[in-house]
Structure formats: structure tokens, C-alpha cells
Design a protein around this motif. Structure first.
Motif, PDB file in Angstrom:
ATOM      1  N   SER A  10       0.824  -1.198   0.000  1.00 57.57           N
ATOM      2  CA  SER A  10       0.000   0.000   0.000  1.00 57.57           C
ATOM      3  C   SER A  10       0.867   1.261   0.000  1.00 57.57           C
ATOM      4  CB  SER A  10      -0.928   0.019   1.215  1.00 57.57           C
ATOM      5  OG  SER A  10      -0.154   0.072   2.380  1.00 57.57           O
ATOM      6  N   CYS A  11       0.236   2.388  -0.342  1.00 52.42           N
ATOM      7  CA  CYS A  11       0.934   3.664  -0.383  1.00 52.42           C
ATOM      8  C   CYS A  11      -0.064   4.764  -0.032  1.00 52.42           C
ATOM      9  CB  CYS A  11       1.524   3.884  -1.776  1.00 52.42           C
ATOM     10  SG  CYS A  11       0.276   4.138  -3.033  1.00 52.42           S
ATOM     11  N   TYR A  13      -1.447   6.843  -1.761  1.00 54.07           N
ATOM     12  CA  TYR A  13      -2.402   7.147  -2.833  1.00 54.07           C
ATOM     13  C   TYR A  13      -3.461   6.068  -3.016  1.00 54.07           C
ATOM     14  CZ  TYR A  13       1.596  10.111  -3.634  1.00 54.07           C
ATOM     15  OH  TYR A  13       2.618  10.983  -3.447  1.00 54.07           O
ATOM     16  N   CYS A  14      -3.312   4.955  -2.280  1.00 57.33           N
ATOM     17  CA  CYS A  14      -4.246   3.836  -2.433  1.00 57.33           C
ATOM     18  C   CYS A  14      -5.702   4.267  -2.260  1.00 57.33           C
ATOM     19  CB  CYS A  14      -3.912   2.731  -1.440  1.00 57.33           C
ATOM     20  SG  CYS A  14      -2.474   1.764  -1.924  1.00 57.33           S
ATOM     21  N   CYS A  87       2.398   2.689  -5.142  1.00 57.80           N
ATOM     22  CA  CYS A  87       2.732   1.266  -5.082  1.00 57.80           C
ATOM     23  C   CYS A  87       2.350   0.600  -6.406  1.00 57.80           C
ATOM     24  CB  CYS A  87       2.011   0.611  -3.914  1.00 57.80           C
ATOM     25  SG  CYS A  87       0.210   0.619  -4.063  1.00 57.80           S
ATOM     26  N   CYS A  90      -1.416   0.563  -7.270  1.00 56.62           N
ATOM     27  CA  CYS A  90      -1.936   1.851  -7.737  1.00 56.62           C
ATOM     28  C   CYS A  90      -1.563   2.099  -9.188  1.00 56.62           C
ATOM     29  CB  CYS A  90      -1.400   2.993  -6.879  1.00 56.62           C
ATOM     30  SG  CYS A  90      -2.222   3.121  -5.294  1.00 56.62           S
TER      31      CYS A  90
HETATM   32 ZN    ZN Z   1      -1.038   2.386  -3.555  1.00 57.46          ZN
END
Ligand code: ZN
Length: 98
Positions: A10-11, A13-14, A87, A90
Motif C-alpha cells: 500500500s501507499c 495514494y491507495c 505502489c 496503484c
Molecule cells: Zn497504492
């Protein structure tokens, strides 16, 4: 012992991608990241160039085109940011499938 960070899972922006990309998760592929970056960069330049050309136009049709292009011009840089910091999930989801 530091908690293990699932950086590939995950990041930041997810959540946003989840909201914007209604088409759901897509296959991740290593070639998607450079392509997403290149295409986003190309589209960002194209849309902003188009807006710049249209800004002095007096034709009514140009206002309609601006209304369509402006959201795209604002959304396209998201692709650049995700390509750089996002990620794999994304990147894959934003790029979609060809
Ligand atoms: Zn992400």
C-alpha cells in the motif's frame, strides 16, 4: 524491533486511487510504471498546451472544450505522482488494461 512496513502492498495514494479508479484492481506489470509516467507527462503537457492555446479564443466552442480539458489537465499530473511514488497496485489500477 521495528514493525515490518508493507511498502509494496500500500501507499498514501491507495485511498485516492480506490476512489478515482472505479474499474477495480488490475494486473500489475513491470512495464506499466514507466509507461504511466511517460503517458501522464505527455497528456499533462498536451492538456495544458491546449488550455493555453484556447485561453485567448473567442469562439463559444472553446469554452466547451476548456470545460472538458480542465479536469483532465488537473487529473493527469496524478499519474506522474503515482508513477513516481505509488505502489504497484496503484500503478496497475490507474493504468488499467490495454
Ligand atoms: Zn497504492
Amino acid at each position: 524491533m521495528k514493525p515490518f512496513r508493507l511498502k509494496s502492498k500500500s501507499c498514501p495514494y491507495c485511498k485516492l486511487i480506490n476512489l478515482v479508479c472505479f474499474w477495480g484492481p488490475r494486473r500489475s506489470a513491470p512495464w506499466k510504471r514507466p509507461w504511466l509516467f511517460a503517458l501522464s507527462l505527455a497528456f499533462t503537457s498536451l492538456f495544458w498546451l491546449l488550455l493555453w492555446i484556447l485561453k485567448d479564443s473567442v469562439y463559444p466552442i472553446s469554452f466547451a472544450v476548456e470545460a472538458v480539458v480542465l479536469p483532465l489537465a488537473l487529473a493527469a499530473p496524478l499519474g506522474i505522482i503515482v508513477a513516481l511514488h505509488g505502489c504497484r497496485a496503484c500503478v496497475a489500477r490507474l493504468f488499467g488494461d490495454l
